[in-house]
Design a protein around this motif. Structure first.
Motif, mmCIF file in Angstrom:
data_model
loop_
_atom_site.group_PDB
_atom_site.id
_atom_site.type_symbol
_atom_site.label_atom_id
_atom_site.label_comp_id
_atom_site.label_asym_id
_atom_site.label_seq_id
_atom_site.Cartn_x
_atom_site.Cartn_y
_atom_site.Cartn_z
ATOM 1 N N MET A 242 5.159 38.799 -37.958
ATOM 2 C CA MET A 242 6.557 38.423 -37.781
ATOM 3 C C MET A 242 7.430 39.665 -37.661
ATOM 4 N N ALA A 243 8.415 39.622 -36.765
ATOM 5 C CA ALA A 243 9.372 40.719 -36.618
ATOM 6 C C ALA A 243 10.359 40.696 -37.776
ATOM 7 N N MET A 244 10.652 41.879 -38.321
ATOM 8 C CA MET A 244 11.590 42.007 -39.443
ATOM 9 C C MET A 244 12.893 42.653 -38.982
ATOM 10 N N LEU A 245 14.008 41.986 -39.029
ATOM 11 C CA LEU A 245 14.160 40.636 -39.551
ATOM 12 C C LEU A 245 14.580 39.725 -38.402
ATOM 13 N N GLY A 246 13.707 38.812 -38.040
ATOM 14 C CA GLY A 246 14.001 37.879 -36.976
ATOM 15 C C GLY A 246 12.994 36.762 -36.984
ATOM 16 N N ASN A 247 13.379 35.616 -36.475
ATOM 17 C CA ASN A 247 12.478 34.468 -36.413
ATOM 18 C C ASN A 247 11.605 34.601 -35.169
ATOM 19 N N THR A 248 10.842 35.697 -35.149
ATOM 20 C CA THR A 248 10.113 36.129 -33.962
ATOM 21 C C THR A 248 8.685 36.518 -34.313
ATOM 22 N N VAL A 249 7.751 36.182 -33.425
ATOM 23 C CA VAL A 249 6.334 36.510 -33.598
ATOM 24 C C VAL A 249 5.934 37.570 -32.574
ATOM 25 N N PHE A 250 5.106 38.523 -32.999
ATOM 26 C CA PHE A 250 4.552 39.486 -32.055
ATOM 27 C C PHE A 250 3.035 39.539 -32.236
ATOM 28 N N ALA A 251 2.338 39.918 -31.170
ATOM 29 C CA ALA A 251 0.880 40.037 -31.218
ATOM 30 C C ALA A 251 0.441 41.184 -30.311
ATOM 31 N N PHE A 252 -0.717 41.775 -30.620
ATOM 32 C CA PHE A 252 -1.246 42.902 -29.853
ATOM 33 C C PHE A 252 -2.585 42.550 -29.215
ATOM 34 N N ALA A 253 -2.834 43.142 -28.038
ATOM 35 C CA ALA A 253 -4.122 42.997 -27.364
ATOM 36 C C ALA A 253 -4.328 44.199 -26.446
ATOM 37 N N TYR A 254 -5.575 44.598 -26.254
ATOM 38 C CA TYR A 254 -5.869 45.702 -25.344
ATOM 39 C C TYR A 254 -5.827 45.257 -23.886
ATOM 40 N N ASP A 255 -6.032 43.960 -23.638
ATOM 41 C CA ASP A 255 -6.096 43.413 -22.287
ATOM 42 C C ASP A 255 -4.919 42.460 -22.066
ATOM 43 N N GLU A 256 -4.151 42.708 -21.016
ATOM 44 C CA GLU A 256 -2.993 41.865 -20.718
ATOM 45 C C GLU A 256 -3.396 40.414 -20.459
ATOM 46 N N ASP A 257 -4.594 40.214 -19.882
ATOM 47 C CA ASP A 257 -5.059 38.852 -19.573
ATOM 48 C C ASP A 257 -5.225 37.999 -20.825
ATOM 49 N N ALA A 258 -5.386 38.636 -21.982
ATOM 50 C CA ALA A 258 -5.513 37.883 -23.227
ATOM 51 C C ALA A 258 -4.262 37.050 -23.486
ATOM 52 N N PHE A 259 -3.115 37.545 -23.028
ATOM 53 C CA PHE A 259 -1.860 36.814 -23.190
ATOM 54 C C PHE A 259 -1.570 35.910 -21.993
ATOM 55 N N LYS A 260 -1.938 36.379 -20.798
ATOM 56 C CA LYS A 260 -1.643 35.605 -19.587
ATOM 57 C C LYS A 260 -2.337 34.248 -19.567
ATOM 58 N N ASN A 261 -3.486 34.167 -20.219
ATOM 59 C CA ASN A 261 -4.247 32.921 -20.225
ATOM 60 C C ASN A 261 -3.795 31.949 -21.305
ATOM 61 N N MET A 262 -2.760 32.315 -22.079
ATOM 62 C CA MET A 262 -2.301 31.449 -23.155
ATOM 63 C C MET A 262 -1.272 30.434 -22.660
ATOM 64 N N ASP A 263 -1.290 29.285 -23.284
ATOM 65 C CA ASP A 263 -0.313 28.241 -22.980
ATOM 66 C C ASP A 263 0.755 28.255 -24.071
ATOM 67 N N VAL A 264 1.638 29.264 -23.991
ATOM 68 C CA VAL A 264 2.705 29.419 -24.976
ATOM 69 C C VAL A 264 4.039 29.482 -24.243
ATOM 70 N N GLU A 265 4.885 28.496 -24.466
ATOM 71 C CA GLU A 265 6.182 28.461 -23.806
ATOM 72 C C GLU A 265 7.079 29.581 -24.344
ATOM 73 N N GLY A 266 7.732 30.292 -23.437
ATOM 74 C CA GLY A 266 8.648 31.356 -23.839
ATOM 75 C C GLY A 266 7.959 32.622 -24.311
ATOM 76 N N LEU A 267 6.699 32.824 -23.898
ATOM 77 C CA LEU A 267 5.971 34.029 -24.293
ATOM 78 C C LEU A 267 6.314 35.181 -23.356
ATOM 79 N N HIS A 268 6.662 36.325 -23.928
ATOM 80 C CA HIS A 268 6.988 37.518 -23.149
ATOM 81 C C HIS A 268 5.899 38.568 -23.370
ATOM 82 N N ILE A 269 5.420 39.159 -22.273
ATOM 83 C CA ILE A 269 4.359 40.168 -22.351
ATOM 84 C C ILE A 269 4.953 41.535 -22.039
ATOM 85 N N ASP A 270 4.646 42.511 -22.870
ATOM 86 C CA ASP A 270 5.222 43.840 -22.757
ATOM 87 C C ASP A 270 4.129 44.875 -23.028
#
Length: 280
Positions: A242-270
């Motif tokens: 969780m981001a401090m302080l915010g009602n926000t979730v963050f996650a890490f991955a070495y491969d961008e495709d790990a996030f692209k294949n997810m079905d998460v509405e409003g997901l931002h990849i950076d």
């Protein structure tokens, strides 16, 4: 004159209050994003401002601290991240404005002095305690001594890694960092994980300690917890918190495709920002 300051997400921290506003702050660990706040100063017949979201509260506070005699310019701010959701947008707004004003008006202030002005604005508004000094670094950032730039101290670590985030809305930072009960719990838990991280400052430890911090401080909301559990159920995700302080979730991955294949509405990849502040 334009200056870009990256957004900053904190994973865990402790509050270290001081009578001096410049020494008032926090220690902690967080990271920079490729998006943030860009401030442009233009010549104008009279003072004017244009902000794409939010209001002029931070702008006015910084201008008050500068105590400028002339106001023949226009301030344009592009805030690229959600306000109040744990991205350090108010700090990025204050710091980018301070740096841009310094260049535009040929004040010849140091980076540290501009950072101190931004830090004072943050403390005055109750908006944050450690984002400004973190935003002068790059990548993953450990704040080892509290306070404004030139007073506090940081260490930066570069990592080639992708980060994804999803926000569920804002949290009122000032209510938490000024509440004695929250401050006590945050500082006790934060000190523990800061000491552990300083012994072994790895990306994996940052993720693990961030998750434990958010759980032990009971700052995590149900919707954030559910999203974190979903991220952590995926094989290619290194971890989530969780981001401090915010009602926000963050996650890490070495491969961008790990996030692209997810079905998460409003997901931002950076990507983790290893460059920091940019002058244009």
């Amino acid at each position: 004159m334009s200056v870009f300051v990256p957004g900053h997400i904190t994973g865990f921290f402790n509050i270290e209050n001081h009578d001096s506003k410049l020494k008032n702050g926090s220690c902690g660990v967080g990271f920079l994003l490729s998006k943030g706040v860009s401030t442009t100063i233009q010549k104008s017949d009279s003072f004017d401002f244009e902000v794409n979201q939010g209001d002029d509260t931070v702008i006015r506070e910084v201008l008050d601290i500068f105590n400028l005699d002339n106001d023949d310019f226009k301030v344009i701010q592009d805030i690229q991240l959600p306000i109040g959701a744990g991205f350090g947008t108010s700090a990025a707004s204050a710091l980018s404005l301070s740096l841009a004003l310094n260049e535009f008006l040929d004040l010849n202030y140091s980076m540290e002095l501009c950072g101190q002005i931004a830090h004072m604005a943050e403390v005055n508004l109750g908006a944050g305690l450690g984002d400004v000094i973190a935003q002068t670094g790059h990548g993953l950032i450990l704040r080892t001594k509290p306070g404004a730039p030139g007073i506090g101290e940081i260490k930066s670590y570069s990592h080639d890694i992708y980060v994804a985030w999803k926000t569920f809305g804002p949290i009122e930072t000032s209510e938490i960092i000024r509440d004695p009960k929250h401050k006590k719990i945050i500082s006790e838990v934060g000190v523990k994980y800061l000491e552990m991280f300083e012994e072994d400052p790895t990306l994996e430890n940052f993720i693990a300690f961030s998750a434990r911090f958010s759980e032990e401080t009971k700052l995590m909301t149900d919707e954030v917890k559910n999203q974190i559990d979903y991220f952590n159920s995926m094989d290619n995700i290194l971890g989530s918190s969780m981001a401090m302080l915010g009602n926000t979730v963050f996650a890490f991955a070495y491969d961008e495709d790990a996030f692209k294949n997810m079905d998460v509405e409003g997901l931002h990849i950076d990507k983790l920002n290893n460059n920091g502040i940019i002058y244009d």
